[in-house]
Structures are given as structure tokens and as C-alpha cells.
Scaffold this motif. Structure first.
Motif, PDB file in Angstrom:
ATOM      1  N   ALA A   5       0.825  -1.208   0.000  1.00 12.09           N
ATOM      2  CA  ALA A   5       0.000   0.000   0.000  1.00 12.09           C
ATOM      3  C   ALA A   5       0.859   1.257   0.000  1.00 12.09           C
ATOM      4  O   ALA A   5       0.562   2.223  -0.688  1.00 12.09           O
ATOM      5  CB  ALA A   5      -0.925   0.003   1.226  1.00 12.09           C
ATOM      6  N   VAL A   6       1.968   1.216   0.769  1.00 14.69           N
ATOM      7  CA  VAL A   6       2.874   2.376   0.801  1.00 14.69           C
ATOM      8  C   VAL A   6       3.517   2.576  -0.560  1.00 14.69           C
ATOM      9  O   VAL A   6       3.672   3.695  -1.051  1.00 14.69           O
ATOM     10  CB  VAL A   6       3.939   2.186   1.890  1.00 14.69           C
ATOM     11  N   LYS A   7       3.923   1.467  -1.195  1.00 12.89           N
ATOM     12  CA  LYS A   7       4.534   1.577  -2.521  1.00 12.89           C
ATOM     13  C   LYS A   7       3.565   2.174  -3.525  1.00 12.89           C
ATOM     14  O   LYS A   7       3.930   2.970  -4.380  1.00 12.89           O
ATOM     15  CB  LYS A   7       4.987   0.192  -3.009  1.00 12.89           C
ATOM     16  N   GLU A   8       2.269   1.764  -3.439  1.00 13.14           N
ATOM     17  CA  GLU A   8       1.277   2.264  -4.391  1.00 13.14           C
ATOM     18  C   GLU A   8       1.009   3.748  -4.200  1.00 13.14           C
ATOM     19  O   GLU A   8       0.661   4.449  -5.136  1.00 13.14           O
ATOM     20  CB  GLU A   8      -0.025   1.485  -4.248  1.00 13.14           C
ATOM     21  N   THR A   9       1.179   4.232  -2.951  1.00 18.43           N
ATOM     22  CA  THR A   9       0.922   5.645  -2.700  1.00 18.43           C
ATOM     23  C   THR A   9       2.049   6.538  -3.177  1.00 18.43           C
ATOM     24  O   THR A   9       1.887   7.747  -3.276  1.00 18.43           O
ATOM     25  CB  THR A   9       0.702   5.890  -1.201  1.00 18.43           C
ATOM     26  N   LYS A  10       3.214   5.966  -3.482  1.00 15.30           N
ATOM     27  CA  LYS A  10       4.323   6.777  -3.967  1.00 15.30           C
ATOM     28  C   LYS A  10       3.985   7.332  -5.345  1.00 15.30           C
ATOM     29  O   LYS A  10       3.472   6.625  -6.196  1.00 15.30           O
ATOM     30  CB  LYS A  10       5.605   5.937  -4.042  1.00 15.30           C
ATOM     31  N   PRO A  11       4.244   8.602  -5.588  1.00 15.52           N
ATOM     32  CA  PRO A  11       3.952   9.160  -6.923  1.00 15.52           C
ATOM     33  C   PRO A  11       4.818   8.518  -7.984  1.00 15.52           C
ATOM     34  O   PRO A  11       5.999   8.275  -7.784  1.00 15.52           O
ATOM     35  CB  PRO A  11       4.283  10.654  -6.763  1.00 15.52           C
ATOM     36  N   ALA A  12       4.195   8.222  -9.110  1.00 14.78           N
ATOM     37  CA  ALA A  12       4.934   7.591 -10.207  1.00 14.78           C
ATOM     38  C   ALA A  12       5.936   8.579 -10.781  1.00 14.78           C
ATOM     39  O   ALA A  12       5.650   9.766 -10.923  1.00 14.78           O
ATOM     40  CB  ALA A  12       3.958   7.136 -11.304  1.00 14.78           C
ATOM     41  N   GLU A  13       7.108   8.051 -11.056  1.00 15.49           N
ATOM     42  CA  GLU A  13       8.147   8.897 -11.619  1.00 15.49           C
ATOM     43  C   GLU A  13       7.797   9.241 -13.073  1.00 15.49           C
ATOM     44  O   GLU A  13       7.486   8.377 -13.867  1.00 15.49           O
ATOM     45  CB  GLU A  13       9.495   8.175 -11.574  1.00 15.49           C
ATOM     46  N   THR A  14       7.827  10.519 -13.342  1.00  8.65           N
ATOM     47  CA  THR A  14       7.528  10.956 -14.703  1.00  8.65           C
ATOM     48  C   THR A  14       8.714  10.672 -15.613  1.00  8.65           C
ATOM     49  O   THR A  14       9.858  10.926 -15.244  1.00  8.65           O
ATOM     50  CB  THR A  14       7.208  12.462 -14.715  1.00  8.65           C
ATOM     51  N   ALA A  15       8.385  10.095 -16.733  1.00  9.62           N
ATOM     52  CA  ALA A  15       9.453   9.758 -17.672  1.00  9.62           C
ATOM     53  C   ALA A  15      10.027  11.039 -18.267  1.00  9.62           C
ATOM     54  O   ALA A  15       9.296  11.931 -18.684  1.00  9.62           O
ATOM     55  CB  ALA A  15       8.902   8.869 -18.794  1.00  9.62           C
ATOM     56  N   LYS A  16      11.329  11.108 -18.250  1.00 14.26           N
ATOM     57  CA  LYS A  16      11.987  12.285 -18.792  1.00 14.26           C
ATOM     58  C   LYS A  16      11.941  12.234 -20.319  1.00 14.26           C
ATOM     59  O   LYS A  16      12.251  11.208 -20.911  1.00 14.26           O
ATOM     60  CB  LYS A  16      13.441  12.340 -18.312  1.00 14.26           C
ATOM     61  N   PRO A  17      11.526  13.331 -20.914  1.00 15.20           N
ATOM     62  CA  PRO A  17      11.477  13.325 -22.385  1.00 15.20           C
ATOM     63  C   PRO A  17      12.877  13.204 -22.962  1.00 15.20           C
ATOM     64  O   PRO A  17      13.832  13.806 -22.479  1.00 15.20           O
ATOM     65  CB  PRO A  17      10.856  14.686 -22.726  1.00 15.20           C
ATOM     66  N   LYS A  18      12.961  12.384 -23.977  1.00 17.93           N
ATOM     67  CA  LYS A  18      14.247  12.207 -24.640  1.00 17.93           C
ATOM     68  C   LYS A  18      14.544  13.426 -25.506  1.00 17.93           C
ATOM     69  O   LYS A  18      13.720  13.854 -26.297  1.00 17.93           O
ATOM     70  CB  LYS A  18      14.227  10.945 -25.509  1.00 17.93           C
ATOM     71  N   VAL A  19      15.724  13.937 -25.302  1.00 11.19           N
ATOM     72  CA  VAL A  19      16.156  15.092 -26.080  1.00 11.19           C
ATOM     73  C   VAL A  19      17.037  14.595 -27.217  1.00 11.19           C
ATOM     74  O   VAL A  19      18.141  14.087 -26.984  1.00 11.19           O
ATOM     75  CB  VAL A  19      16.931  16.099 -25.203  1.00 11.19           C
ATOM     76  N   GLU A  20      16.500  14.678 -28.403  1.00 14.09           N
ATOM     77  CA  GLU A  20      17.265  14.236 -29.560  1.00 14.09           C
ATOM     78  C   GLU A  20      18.135  15.370 -30.066  1.00 14.09           C
ATOM     79  O   GLU A  20      17.712  16.530 -30.099  1.00 14.09           O
ATOM     80  CB  GLU A  20      16.316  13.784 -30.677  1.00 14.09           C
ATOM     81  N   PRO A  21      19.334  15.035 -30.397  1.00 12.59           N
ATOM     82  CA  PRO A  21      20.219  16.089 -30.921  1.00 12.59           C
ATOM     83  C   PRO A  21      19.674  16.630 -32.232  1.00 12.59           C
ATOM     84  O   PRO A  21      19.074  15.901 -33.021  1.00 12.59           O
ATOM     85  CB  PRO A  21      21.555  15.349 -31.131  1.00 12.59           C
ATOM     86  N   PRO A  22      19.809  17.908 -32.447  1.00 10.78           N
ATOM     87  CA  PRO A  22      19.281  18.490 -33.690  1.00 10.78           C
ATOM     88  C   PRO A  22      19.955  17.881 -34.917  1.00 10.78           C
ATOM     89  O   PRO A  22      21.163  17.650 -34.931  1.00 10.78           O
ATOM     90  CB  PRO A  22      19.632  19.986 -33.569  1.00 10.78           C
TER      91      PRO A  22
END
Length: 284
Positions: free
Chosen positions: A126-143
Motif C-alpha cells: 500500500a505504501v509503494k502504491e501511494t508513492k507518486p509515479a516517476e515521470t518519464a523524462k522526455p528524450k532530447v534528440e540532438p538536432p
């Protein structure tokens, strides 16, 4: 919202389970006291504590005294000699009952341990489920590097007030990977807004199907729309010159061989403009 409700329900169930386990543990620890109280109350069958009724000892006959004083003393002595009531002691447990108690105690301990372990796992989940999900970092593609470009000359038509057809070269920037193909496709697309007073007499719908260069001759393959020009002979000549002048701006091209859907034809259109051989700038 559904996910939050599930998390709250999981924590609530875990808390109720821990409370129930604590009540069971207290009940087991105080089992003997509770059992004896229930037996005394007559709720459970067992040894009931009661007063032992002993037969009264016969009173010794004493000689009657004439005085009242002696009678009162005798009565007091008799009352003091009455034995106090004795409570029956609980019957000792048999060996079988002792073994049964040990088995029950061992099984109870295992059940309590398993229940506590399960409750702990539920709380952790239950404690694990209450932890906020980590937002995936957007991949920065080189120009991506800009494609290499080159400047080419395209030839369009300018019609003066007298109706004379003139040709004007305009500079365009195209990709460098296939410069001749890119230049011809840009020519077919027509002049831009900035290229004022320019027009094209190449028939609408004309598409370039293939380009190859051999011994200074650019072999250009067009679709069937290239064969029909509504402006007549002047239109046919103008469309051929626009393409020939644009292609021969490249140092590798001296003349142009026209194909229609991959076939070499001698004449273009009903007016019969010759296209059976490679044509250069001075051929028309």
C-alpha cells in the motif's frame, strides 16, 4: 480517481487486519483467565466452584447449667467451632489435555506469525502504491544537421506587352544530393510569389519520372501530360526551352533527350515539334 480509491482501500484493509491480529493475540494471552471466568459463570461446562457441604458435627451434650451466663458461653463456643466453608479446587488437567493445549498454542503461534507477515506485506504494498509515479523524462534528440544545399538557375517565361515570349533565369536553393532532379522538380512546381512577372508554359500535371546522364546527355523521362500543351506550337517550344536551359546550366549536361513514359518519340504534340534526338540550347 479510481487509482486513489484503490490505494486508500488497500491501506484501510491493512490497518483493519493488524487490529484484528492484535485482538487475537490479546485473546490468546488472556485465554486461561477468560476460560475460568466463563466456567465460573456457568457458560462453559467444567469444574464449578461451589461450597463444600460438610455434615455438621454433632454437638456435644453438656450439662445444663442453671444460670443464663453458662448458656450464652456455650452458644458462643459452638458458633466459633463451626468450620469455614472450603472451596473445591480445580481438577488438574490430564496429560491428553496438556498435549492438546500445546498443539493449540503452537498452531495459534503459526497462524499469528503468518497473519502478521501478510499484514506487513499488505502495508508495504500500500505504501509503494501511494508513492507518486516517476515521470518519464522526455528524450532530447540532438538536432539533425541541415542538409547540404546548392544554388541553381531555373528558367521561366516572361511575356511582354507585345506578346513576345522571353526567358528569365531565377536563382533557387535546392538540396545538393540530387541537384539536377531537384532543380527540374522545382521548375515543374512553378515560380514563387517573389518571382513576379514570371510564368511557366510547361503543361499542368507534368511529372518527372526519371533522370540519368550519359556522355553529356541528360535523359529525362516525363509522364503523358508533357505531350499536351494548350498554347500550341509556341507553348511546345517554350516548355522544351525551359527544361533544356535549366538542365544545361549543369556542367555535366550538354543536351537533353526527352522520353514519354519511358519511350523515345520523334515528335511532340499534334504540331510535330521534333524530339527524336538530343536537343541543346541552339537546337530550337
Amino acid at each position: 480517481m479510481a487509482e486513489k480509491k484503490r490505494k486508500k482501500t488497500g491501506i484501510g484493509l491493512a490497518i483493519w487486519l493488524i487490529v484484528a491480529i492484535l485482538i487475537i493475540i490479546v485473546f490468546l494471552v488472556k485465554w486461561e483467565t477468560i476460560h475460568n471466568n466463563l466456567i465460573r459463570a456457568g457458560i462453559l461446562q467444567g469444574t464449578i466452584i461451589e461450597k463444600e457441604e460438610k455434615p455438621e458435627t454433632p454437638k456435644p451434650e453438656k450439662k445444663k447449667e442453671s444460670s443464663k451466663k453458662k448458656d450464652s458461653v456455650t452458644l458462643k463456643v459452638q458458633e466459633e467451632e463451626k468450620p469455614a466453608p472450603v472451596l473445591k479446587s480445580e481438577t488438574p488437567k490430564t496429560e491428553t489435555e496438556k498435549v492438546q493445549d500445546k498443539i493449540v498454542e503452537a498452531v495459534t503461534e503459526k497462524i499469528v506469525e503468518k497473519a502478521v507477515e501478510t499484514a506487513a506485506e499488505k502495508v508495504v504494498e500500500a505504501v509503494k502504491e501511494t508513492k507518486p509515479a516517476e515521470t518519464a523524462k522526455p528524450k532530447v534528440e540532438p538536432p539533425k544537421p541541415a542538409p547540404a544545399t546548392t544554388t541553381v538557375k531555373l528558367y521561366y517565361v516572361v511575356i511582354d506587352a507585345n506578346g513576345s515570349v522571353n526567358y528569365k533565369a531565377v536563382n533557387r536553393t535546392v538540396a545538393k544530393d540530387s541537384p539536377l532532379t531537384n532543380a527540374l522538380n522545382a521548375l515543374l512546381a512553378g515560380p514563387t510569389f517573389e518571382e513576379k512577372n514570371c510564368t511557366t508554359l510547361i503543361p499542368k500535371g507534368t511529372k518527372l519520372l526519371g533522370v540519368s546522364i550519359k556522355d553529356g546527355v541528360a535523359i529525362l523521362n516525363f509522364n503523358e501530360a508533357f505531350e499536351f500543351n494548350q498554347d500550341g506550337i509556341e507553348g511546345y517550344l517554350a516548355q522544351l526551352k525551359q527544361i533544356i536551359n535549366t538542365a544545361t546550366e549543369f556542367s555535366s549536361v550538354n543536351s537533353v533527350q526527352f522520353l514519354i513514359n519511358g519511350e523515345k518519340k520523334e515528335y511532340l504534340g499534334s504540331d510535330g515539334v521534333w524530339i527524336g534526338t538530343p536537343l541543346g540550347r541552339n537546337s530550337l
